[in-house]
Design an enzyme around this catalytic site. Structure first.
Site, PDB file in Angstrom:
ATOM      1  N   ASN A  40     127.923  -0.046  35.110  1.00 29.91           N
ATOM      2  CA  ASN A  40     126.689  -0.323  34.359  1.00 29.91           C
ATOM      3  C   ASN A  40     125.456   0.259  35.038  1.00 29.91           C
ATOM      4  O   ASN A  40     124.334  -0.101  34.695  1.00 29.91           O
ATOM      5  CB  ASN A  40     126.478  -1.832  34.209  1.00 29.91           C
ATOM      6  CG  ASN A  40     127.577  -2.512  33.425  1.00 29.91           C
ATOM      7  OD1 ASN A  40     128.187  -3.463  33.897  1.00 29.91           O
ATOM      8  ND2 ASN A  40     127.847  -2.038  32.222  1.00 29.91           N
ATOM      9  N   ASN A  67     135.063  -1.059  31.236  1.00 28.17           N
ATOM     10  CA  ASN A  67     135.048  -0.678  29.825  1.00 28.17           C
ATOM     11  C   ASN A  67     133.894   0.256  29.469  1.00 28.17           C
ATOM     12  O   ASN A  67     133.917   0.892  28.404  1.00 28.17           O
ATOM     13  CB  ASN A  67     135.000  -1.924  28.932  1.00 28.17           C
ATOM     14  CG  ASN A  67     133.797  -2.797  29.201  1.00 28.17           C
ATOM     15  OD1 ASN A  67     133.626  -3.307  30.314  1.00 28.17           O
ATOM     16  ND2 ASN A  67     132.957  -2.990  28.198  1.00 28.17           N
ATOM     17  N   HIS A  68     132.880   0.391  30.329  1.00 27.08           N
ATOM     18  CA  HIS A  68     131.792   1.337  30.062  1.00 27.08           C
ATOM     19  C   HIS A  68     132.012   2.679  30.755  1.00 27.08           C
ATOM     20  O   HIS A  68     131.093   3.503  30.830  1.00 27.08           O
ATOM     21  CB  HIS A  68     130.450   0.742  30.496  1.00 27.08           C
ATOM     22  CG  HIS A  68     129.960  -0.343  29.591  1.00 27.08           C
ATOM     23  ND1 HIS A  68     129.491  -0.095  28.317  1.00 27.08           N
ATOM     24  CD2 HIS A  68     129.884  -1.681  29.760  1.00 27.08           C
ATOM     25  CE1 HIS A  68     129.141  -1.229  27.746  1.00 27.08           C
ATOM     26  NE2 HIS A  68     129.373  -2.213  28.604  1.00 27.08           N
ATOM     27  N   HIS A 156     138.738  -5.916  36.028  1.00 29.62           N
ATOM     28  CA  HIS A 156     137.597  -5.947  35.125  1.00 29.62           C
ATOM     29  C   HIS A 156     138.058  -6.603  33.827  1.00 29.62           C
ATOM     30  O   HIS A 156     138.711  -5.973  32.995  1.00 29.62           O
ATOM     31  CB  HIS A 156     137.124  -4.514  34.885  1.00 29.62           C
ATOM     32  CG  HIS A 156     135.724  -4.420  34.358  1.00 29.62           C
ATOM     33  ND1 HIS A 156     134.611  -4.598  35.147  1.00 29.62           N
ATOM     34  CD2 HIS A 156     135.260  -4.143  33.118  1.00 29.62           C
ATOM     35  CE1 HIS A 156     133.519  -4.437  34.426  1.00 29.62           C
ATOM     36  NE2 HIS A 156     133.887  -4.172  33.183  1.00 29.62           N
ATOM     37  N   HIS A 181     132.996  -7.972  35.349  1.00 29.65           N
ATOM     38  CA  HIS A 181     132.769  -7.796  33.916  1.00 29.65           C
ATOM     39  C   HIS A 181     131.886  -8.863  33.293  1.00 29.65           C
ATOM     40  O   HIS A 181     131.059  -8.541  32.444  1.00 29.65           O
ATOM     41  CB  HIS A 181     134.076  -7.720  33.121  1.00 29.65           C
ATOM     42  CG  HIS A 181     133.869  -7.549  31.647  1.00 29.65           C
ATOM     43  ND1 HIS A 181     133.226  -6.439  31.110  1.00 29.65           N
ATOM     44  CD2 HIS A 181     134.203  -8.337  30.586  1.00 29.65           C
ATOM     45  CE1 HIS A 181     133.177  -6.559  29.793  1.00 29.65           C
ATOM     46  NE2 HIS A 181     133.753  -7.701  29.448  1.00 29.65           N
ATOM     47  N   HIS A 183     129.528 -10.672  34.686  1.00 30.33           N
ATOM     48  CA  HIS A 183     128.179 -10.596  35.261  1.00 30.33           C
ATOM     49  C   HIS A 183     127.630 -11.937  35.746  1.00 30.33           C
ATOM     50  O   HIS A 183     126.434 -12.033  36.036  1.00 30.33           O
ATOM     51  CB  HIS A 183     127.193  -9.976  34.259  1.00 30.33           C
ATOM     52  CG  HIS A 183     127.469  -8.533  33.958  1.00 30.33           C
ATOM     53  ND1 HIS A 183     126.586  -7.742  33.258  1.00 30.33           N
ATOM     54  CD2 HIS A 183     128.523  -7.746  34.260  1.00 30.33           C
ATOM     55  CE1 HIS A 183     127.083  -6.510  33.139  1.00 30.33           C
ATOM     56  NE2 HIS A 183     128.270  -6.504  33.738  1.00 30.33           N
TER      57      HIS A 183
END
Length: 264
Positions: A40, A67-68, A156, A181, A183
């Site tokens: 991120n 996933n990003h 994650h 993941h 946060h």
């Protein structure tokens, strides 16, 4: 051997708070191996080669994602390097249980200047997330080929049940399963009976006056109206969340784990 894992670096606020603290944290804890989740780091969505370079300059040995991973297309070309490379692009890894045709690699095996070997594995969950291969069986597959005793896993994933289950599944076979993941840091860090350090979520290194990193108003309006809303990375009240692991380099067994949260 001391391992520091820095949780999801989110946007410019996350990069700045990590830059503010990482030097003294590495020094005061005699950290041997530093791993950061950087998926991120570019405005909250993905990571670029330039930002990856900044994190390496700050002291990261390996950067994990999630996933990003796909969000910044320039990264996908940058990481197309040979499997046996130890250059920076090879040390940015993505979840190993993505499709085999996905660019990049899901595990990195390296060696520290003192000769200590290590491996870093990146996996992604399947519950409430896009479909990937089974992370449990993928872990089994990877462990058959990893020769290092010190093995760190960044899982994650969204569901706490899936995270806890993988921790127990890998207990005694890896040094640590630290999860990312969501946060939000969890207060369940522990050493499992087989010598594996575990934490359900290390937490975000980023702005905590937000909704998991994003400007609050946009997220609240989306909940209230159900309408799409552009998300922007927040900047207020940044904190660096990390976890420190002490382990035996010869056996790979962890014997210490400690949460870290540092603000401005």
């Amino acid at each position: 051997m001391n391992i520091l894992f820095v949780g999801d670096v989110f946007g410019s606020a996350g990069r700045h708070i990590v830059a503010e603290h990482i030097g003294h944290v590495l020094e005061s804890n005699a950290v041997d191996l530093c791993i950061m989740n950087g998926e991120n780091a570019a405005g909250g969505f993905g990571i670029t080669p330039a930002i990856a370079g900044d994190l390496f300059d700050l002291g990261a040995h390996v950067i994990t994602t999630g996933n990003h991973f796909w969000d910044k297309k320039e990264l996908l070309d940058w990481i197309k390097v040979p499997a046996d490379s130890h250059d920076r692009p090879r040390r940015v890894i993505r979840p190993a249980n993505f499709a085999p045709t996905t660019p990049g690699f899901g595990v990195y095996q390296g060696e520290l200047p003192n000769g200590q070997s290590y491996a870093v594995v990146n996996l992604q969950g399947r519950v409430f997330m896009q479909q990937n291969d089974d992370p449990f069986r993928k872990a089994d597959e990877l462990l058959r080929s990893i020769t290092a005793k010190v093995i760190f896993v960044d899982f994650h994933a969204e569901a706490t049940s899936e995270k806890v289950a993988l921790g127990w599944y890998l207990d005694g076979r890896v040094t640590a399963v630290l999860c990312t993941h969501t946060h939000i840091p969890t207060a369940d860090e522990r050493i499992l009976p087989g010598g594996t350090a575990y934490q359900t979520d290390v937490g975000m290194s980023g702005p905590y006056d937000s909704v998991i990193g994003v400007e609050r108003d946009a997220v609240i309006e989306r909940f209230l109206t159900g309408q799409p809303k552009k998300f922007e990375a927040a900047k207020e009240n940044p904190k660096m969340c990390a976890t420190l692991i002490e382990c035996d380099g010869g056996t790979g067994r962890a014997y210490g784990v400690r949460r870290i949260m540092l603000g401005e």
